[in-house]
Design a protein around this motif. Structure first.
Motif, PDB file in Angstrom:
ATOM      1  N   GLY A  41      -4.337  -6.362  -5.715  1.00 44.73           N
ATOM      2  CA  GLY A  41      -3.251  -7.346  -5.841  1.00 44.73           C
ATOM      3  C   GLY A  41      -2.008  -7.013  -5.039  1.00 44.73           C
ATOM      4  O   GLY A  41      -1.024  -7.758  -5.060  1.00 44.73           O
ATOM      5  N   ASP A  42      -2.019  -5.888  -4.337  1.00 41.09           N
ATOM      6  CA  ASP A  42      -0.838  -5.521  -3.550  1.00 41.09           C
ATOM      7  C   ASP A  42      -0.747  -6.346  -2.265  1.00 41.09           C
ATOM      8  O   ASP A  42      -1.669  -7.076  -1.899  1.00 41.09           O
ATOM      9  CB  ASP A  42      -0.867  -4.019  -3.214  1.00 41.09           C
ATOM     10  CG  ASP A  42      -0.482  -3.174  -4.425  1.00 41.09           C
ATOM     11  OD1 ASP A  42       0.267  -3.670  -5.283  1.00 41.09           O
ATOM     12  OD2 ASP A  42      -0.944  -2.019  -4.511  1.00 41.09           O
ATOM     13  N   ALA A  52      -6.783  -4.712  14.126  1.00 34.23           N
ATOM     14  CA  ALA A  52      -6.646  -4.574  12.669  1.00 34.23           C
ATOM     15  C   ALA A  52      -5.610  -3.504  12.359  1.00 34.23           C
ATOM     16  O   ALA A  52      -5.926  -2.398  11.921  1.00 34.23           O
ATOM     17  CB  ALA A  52      -7.997  -4.247  12.045  1.00 34.23           C
ATOM     18  N   ASP A  53      -4.341  -3.845  12.647  1.00 30.90           N
ATOM     19  CA  ASP A  53      -3.212  -2.970  12.313  1.00 30.90           C
ATOM     20  C   ASP A  53      -2.497  -3.618  11.153  1.00 30.90           C
ATOM     21  O   ASP A  53      -1.906  -4.699  11.323  1.00 30.90           O
ATOM     22  CB  ASP A  53      -2.207  -2.895  13.473  1.00 30.90           C
ATOM     23  CG  ASP A  53      -2.779  -2.285  14.742  1.00 30.90           C
ATOM     24  OD1 ASP A  53      -3.887  -1.727  14.690  1.00 30.90           O
ATOM     25  OD2 ASP A  53      -2.093  -2.370  15.780  1.00 30.90           O
ATOM     26  N   PHE A  54      -2.527  -2.993   9.993  1.00 30.86           N
ATOM     27  CA  PHE A  54      -1.730  -3.575   8.923  1.00 30.86           C
ATOM     28  C   PHE A  54      -1.237  -2.525   7.944  1.00 30.86           C
ATOM     29  O   PHE A  54      -1.714  -1.386   7.930  1.00 30.86           O
ATOM     30  CB  PHE A  54      -2.437  -4.741   8.221  1.00 30.86           C
ATOM     31  CG  PHE A  54      -3.891  -4.544   7.875  1.00 30.86           C
ATOM     32  CD1 PHE A  54      -4.885  -4.957   8.739  1.00 30.86           C
ATOM     33  CD2 PHE A  54      -4.241  -3.982   6.652  1.00 30.86           C
ATOM     34  CE1 PHE A  54      -6.226  -4.806   8.409  1.00 30.86           C
ATOM     35  CE2 PHE A  54      -5.583  -3.827   6.310  1.00 30.86           C
ATOM     36  CZ  PHE A  54      -6.573  -4.240   7.188  1.00 30.86           C
ATOM     37  N   ALA A  55      -0.241  -2.930   7.202  1.00 30.60           N
ATOM     38  CA  ALA A  55       0.367  -2.032   6.224  1.00 30.60           C
ATOM     39  C   ALA A  55       0.130  -2.588   4.828  1.00 30.60           C
ATOM     40  O   ALA A  55       0.133  -3.806   4.629  1.00 30.60           O
ATOM     41  CB  ALA A  55       1.856  -1.897   6.500  1.00 30.60           C
ATOM     42  N   ILE A  56      -0.090  -1.680   3.899  1.00 26.88           N
ATOM     43  CA  ILE A  56      -0.326  -2.058   2.501  1.00 26.88           C
ATOM     44  C   ILE A  56       0.871  -1.565   1.685  1.00 26.88           C
ATOM     45  O   ILE A  56       1.296  -0.410   1.839  1.00 26.88           O
ATOM     46  CB  ILE A  56      -1.647  -1.438   1.986  1.00 26.88           C
ATOM     47  CG1 ILE A  56      -2.800  -1.897   2.886  1.00 26.88           C
ATOM     48  CG2 ILE A  56      -1.884  -1.809   0.526  1.00 26.88           C
ATOM     49  CD1 ILE A  56      -4.088  -1.112   2.684  1.00 26.88           C
ATOM     50  N   HIS A  89       5.840   1.542   0.924  1.00 23.94           N
ATOM     51  CA  HIS A  89       4.617   1.707   1.721  1.00 23.94           C
ATOM     52  C   HIS A  89       3.557   2.513   0.963  1.00 23.94           C
ATOM     53  O   HIS A  89       3.854   3.574   0.418  1.00 23.94           O
ATOM     54  CB  HIS A  89       4.969   2.424   3.030  1.00 23.94           C
ATOM     55  CG  HIS A  89       3.796   2.723   3.903  1.00 23.94           C
ATOM     56  ND1 HIS A  89       3.251   3.981   4.014  1.00 23.94           N
ATOM     57  CD2 HIS A  89       3.050   1.918   4.703  1.00 23.94           C
ATOM     58  CE1 HIS A  89       2.224   3.937   4.850  1.00 23.94           C
ATOM     59  NE2 HIS A  89       2.088   2.707   5.284  1.00 23.94           N
ATOM     60  N   ILE A  90       2.340   2.007   0.941  1.00 23.15           N
ATOM     61  CA  ILE A  90       1.236   2.738   0.308  1.00 23.15           C
ATOM     62  C   ILE A  90       0.315   3.326   1.373  1.00 23.15           C
ATOM     63  O   ILE A  90      -0.037   4.505   1.324  1.00 23.15           O
ATOM     64  CB  ILE A  90       0.394   1.813  -0.612  1.00 23.15           C
ATOM     65  CG1 ILE A  90       1.240   1.316  -1.784  1.00 23.15           C
ATOM     66  CG2 ILE A  90      -0.846   2.551  -1.114  1.00 23.15           C
ATOM     67  CD1 ILE A  90       0.512   0.286  -2.653  1.00 23.15           C
ATOM     68  N   ALA A  91      -0.079   2.513   2.330  1.00 22.57           N
ATOM     69  CA  ALA A  91      -1.056   2.979   3.319  1.00 22.57           C
ATOM     70  C   ALA A  91      -0.965   2.122   4.575  1.00 22.57           C
ATOM     71  O   ALA A  91      -0.451   1.000   4.548  1.00 22.57           O
ATOM     72  CB  ALA A  91      -2.473   2.888   2.743  1.00 22.57           C
ATOM     73  N   THR A  92      -1.461   2.673   5.668  1.00 20.80           N
ATOM     74  CA  THR A  92      -1.526   1.937   6.930  1.00 20.80           C
ATOM     75  C   THR A  92      -2.964   1.919   7.418  1.00 20.80           C
ATOM     76  O   THR A  92      -3.683   2.929   7.301  1.00 20.80           O
ATOM     77  CB  THR A  92      -0.628   2.604   7.988  1.00 20.80           C
ATOM     78  OG1 THR A  92       0.727   2.545   7.545  1.00 20.80           O
ATOM     79  CG2 THR A  92      -0.728   1.898   9.337  1.00 20.80           C
TER      80      THR A  92
END
Ligand code: DI6
Ligand code: FE
Length: 404
Positions: free
Chosen positions: A61-62, A371-375, A393-396
């Motif tokens: 859900g993030d 596919a570059d994205f931040a979670i 920021h959680i992950a990249t």
């Protein structure tokens, strides 16, 4: 079969046209060969998602956004300018300090003295701050060397900072940043840039673009035009520090040369906004420098909007006027100081920042892009710009791989 599928996410695709932020609720992103192969609602996927992807990552859900892009930094430098900060607190102006041999020249002297390993070390530490905030592409300018050897040294360090597992670097030549002491006349230095430094840096394959500082304490529009002409003959795109401290007609010059971007723009004549819009030159706003110099003149946002100019936001990370390594803070400042909406701001650090670098392959989450994205530990995109000093920021994911 996709290599990976990221499921149960709120996705701010930043694609223009649909929902604000290009939002896809309860969505999924599929990745193949490092590119985005699918983005859409979970309901578009069949019942058995195990059949469509080798790996499944449940985002719970993030929020997912494109990897952030900082399209204007001077990340590679040595030395310390806190004494100038103290002097400015006591009333000296940035221009006065520059005229007295401080300012850019102070950093130039320290950077000339530093070896490549020292510069790389210092810049790596700064870069980590950006990576920790989900930045996947960063632009880095030279301009603290002002001689051939040091300009090349800075650019090599900038290139060395690129890491195919986690960050893309675009390099920009900023030889026309200030007049070095070896030259008495600005015109003579501009000639040296055009005949020696720029061709040499280009021949080494160190350049993605060419920039200049169009300002009374920098160079006139006519002098910058010489540099732009040379850039054109070398096939390099241009960009410009324009109208930061005064109106020098830099934005018009940038537009005339189809520049990728015109940056700062506090003193932009509102009538020139349409020239930027028509040329597709991105207006890059740098609220960190506005804040740190305690400027009061703001970029003419209404005119930029009315003209339909594309706007981006960046840190201007540099030791003299914007010693900040947080793109999220710059984003927050763009809203509070300049009045950008949260959506304009997020576009400014993703889709439009990619445009300011001439990059087609990133900046939004759509099929075919990298596919570059931040979670993020967030559910609404506005959360990213609504806080100060918090890092959700959680992950990249970079090129389809989870890298942090
Ligand atoms: N504009 C800026 O804000 C930086 N360079 C430029 O052209 C300032 C650079 C410095 O003071 O070191
Ligand atoms: Fe700058």
């Amino acid at each position: 079969m996709w290599d990976a599928l990221f499921i149960n996410a709120e996705i701010a695709t930043m694609v223009v046209g649909g929902e604000p932020y290009g939002l896809v609720r309860d969505g999924a992103v599929g990745v193949r060969n490092g590119d985005i192969a699918f983005v859409g609602a979970m309901s578009e996927l069949g019942a058995d998602i195990g059949d469509v992807a080798r790996e499944i990552h449940d985002i719970g859900g993030d929020l997912i956004t494109p990897g952030l892009i900082d399209c204007h930094t001077h990340l590679v430098w040595a030395g310390d300018r806190s004494s100038e900060f103290e002097a400015r607190l006591l009333g000296k102006s940035y221009e006065e300090i520059a005229a007295a041999g401080g300012g850019i020249m102070a950093t130039v002297n320290a950077t000339r003295d530093a070896d490549e390993a020292m510069l790389l070390d210092a810049a790596t530490t700064r870069l980590q701050d950006f990576i920790n905030e989900g930045v996947t592409t960063i632009e880095i300018k030279s301009g603290y060397g002002l001689d051939l050897e040091t300009e090349l040294k800075i650019l090599r360090v900038a290139r060395a900072l690129e890491d195919e597992d986690r960050i893309r670097v675009r390099t920009t030549f900023l030889g026309a940043h200030a007049l070095p002491p070896e030259f008495y006349r600005k015109d003579a230095y501009i000639e040296f840039i055009c005949n020696e430094m720029l061709p040499a840096a280009h021949a080494e394959g160190l350049l993605d673009a060419v920039d200049g500082f169009c300002e009374t304490i920098g160079f006139s529009a006519a002098q910058i035009e010489q540099v732009f002409k040379k850039a054109v003959t070398l096939g390099l795109p241009v960009k410009l520090h324009a109208e930061q401290l005064s109106d020098q007609g830099g934005a018009r010059l940038a537009a005339k040369y189809g520049a990728l971007s015109a940056d700062h723009l506090e003193y932009l004549n509102p009538a020139d906004a349409s020239a930027l819009a028509e040329a597709g030159t991105v207006a890059v706003l740098l609220p960190g420098a506005f804040y740190f110099l305690r400027e009061t003149q703001k970029p003419p946002l209404e005119a930029l909007r009315a003209a339909g100019a594309i706007m981006a936001v960046a840190t201007d990370c540099n030791p003299g006027t914007s010693p900040m390594t947080s793109l999220l803070l710059a984003a927050n400042m763009a809203t509070t100081f300049f009045g950008l909406t949260a959506e304009e701001t997020l576009a400014g650090v993703t889709r439009n920042a990619a445009k300011a670098l001439g990059l087609e392959s990133c900046g939004e989450i759509s099929v075919g892009k990298r596919a570059d994205f931040a979670i993020w530990d967030a559910t609404r995109p506005a959360e990213l710009v609504a806080t100060i000093g918090q890092n959700p920021h959680i992950a990249t994911v970079f090129g389809g791989e989870i890298c942090s």
